[in-house]
Enzyme design. Structure first.
Site, mmCIF file in Angstrom:
data_model
loop_
_atom_site.group_PDB
_atom_site.id
_atom_site.type_symbol
_atom_site.label_atom_id
_atom_site.label_comp_id
_atom_site.label_asym_id
_atom_site.label_seq_id
_atom_site.Cartn_x
_atom_site.Cartn_y
_atom_site.Cartn_z
ATOM 1 N N LYS A 172 4.551 45.801 -60.699
ATOM 2 C CA LYS A 172 4.104 44.536 -61.270
ATOM 3 C C LYS A 172 2.658 44.207 -60.891
ATOM 4 O O LYS A 172 2.121 44.676 -59.883
ATOM 5 C CB LYS A 172 5.039 43.404 -60.835
ATOM 6 C CG LYS A 172 6.458 43.515 -61.409
ATOM 7 C CD LYS A 172 6.467 43.337 -62.912
ATOM 8 C CE LYS A 172 7.841 43.549 -63.541
ATOM 9 N NZ LYS A 172 8.778 42.471 -63.259
ATOM 10 N N ARG A 209 15.648 47.309 -59.546
ATOM 11 C CA ARG A 209 15.249 47.896 -60.828
ATOM 12 C C ARG A 209 13.892 48.552 -60.633
ATOM 13 O O ARG A 209 12.915 47.890 -60.290
ATOM 14 C CB ARG A 209 15.186 46.820 -61.904
ATOM 15 C CG ARG A 209 14.881 47.335 -63.308
ATOM 16 C CD ARG A 209 14.922 46.201 -64.328
ATOM 17 N NE ARG A 209 14.678 46.690 -65.683
ATOM 18 C CZ ARG A 209 13.468 46.821 -66.239
ATOM 19 N NH1 ARG A 209 12.383 46.506 -65.522
ATOM 20 N NH2 ARG A 209 13.336 47.259 -67.468
#
Length: 280
Positions: free
Chosen positions: A220, A255
């Site tokens: 991210k 994840r």
């Protein structure tokens, strides 16, 4: 006893003390990290098989990018991308497949094609019918917090808790048993970098909702800001660090794009944890 998710075929997915890894298969041309890399169903299936071989307990297949500024696609386009991949993975592996979509029609078709879990990045609030689809199929559902835009003035925990409480009400009203619900705070979705870090740091505060927690910080942009790594694929070390911190705060599922490295990190983390317990 650890939480257990019951899949549509009657098999169980046990959420062990060591977090399970959900491997990511993006069948999209514009995902923030790997858009366009899997440009055919066969390439996506092969990548999913690779992730299973590396230790993924779930393979998450998505056909619409959710990055900031993404271009929305219609359900038919999304289904054309994901259904052949799901069917192929179902035929070649026993590892459960999740469908990463907020559209009820896509989730329904994916479950019919062999998916076993629904992963909704809008927590059943963009298309509430998706909860009914999961309930009818007997599929677990991941409900994620999301916002269209970040707001630094928000009390992010109050915002996430209230949002997920609404999502849980929608899902249970549709017939999804509470024990079939997994919650995701939505790292990187409509949040500032500080809010993302605060959510990871205090992930255990979400345990008040009584559902297992999934964390997905893989590659991210917040990690890019911290490390100075502009290329998402170069954020592996940062991803592992964030996820191990989340594991220490109770995450049940991680994840991730890079499954093998996460499996190694979790094995080491678990060995250290077990060693500490043995010394008590």
């Amino acid at each position: 006893m650890p939480p257990v998710l019951t899949l549509p075929d009657g098999t169980s997915l046990v959420l062990t003390a060591t977090p399970l890894v959900m491997g990511i298969v993006n069948v999209t041309p514009d995902s923030f990290s790997d858009g366009g890399l899997l440009d055919s169903a066969e390439a996506a299936i092969a990548h999913g098989e690779q992730l299973v071989g590396e230790g993924a307990a779930i393979v998450d297949v998505g056909g619409e990018s959710t990055r900031p500024g993404h271009v929305a696609v219609d359900g038919q386009t999304e289904m054309a991308r994901v259904l052949p991949v799901i069917a192929g993975l179902k035929a070649r592996t026993d590892t459960p497949v999740s469908i990463d979509s907020y559209k009820a029609e896509v989730a329904e078709a994916a479950l019919a094609a062999g998916a076993a879990i629904v992963n909704d990045v809008w927590g059943a609030q963009r298309d509430p019918r998706i909860a009914e689809v999961a309930a009818r199929a007997g599929a677990p559902i991941v409900l994620m917090h999301n916002r269209d835009a970040a707001d630094a003035s928000l009390d992010i925990f109050d915002e996430v808790l209230r949002f997920l409480e609404r999502s849980i009400r929608i899902a249970t009203a549709a017939g999804v048993p509470r024990g079939q619900i997994v919650l995701d705070p939505g790292i990187g979705f409509g949040k500032t970098a500080r809010q993302n870090l605060d959510l990871i740091r205090h992930l255990d505060r979400l345990s008040v909702l009584g559902c297992p927690i999934l964390i997905g910080a893989s590659r991210k942009s917040t990690l890019g800001r911290i490390t100075g790594r502009a290329v998402p694929a170069e954020r592996l070390a940062a991803s592992i660090a964030a996820h191990l911190y989340g594991a220490s705060r109770g995450a049940a599922i991680i994840r991730a794009h890079d499954v093998a490295a996460h499996i190694d990190a979790l094995k080491t983390w678990t060995a250290i944890e077990d060693s500490m317990k043995a010394d008590l």
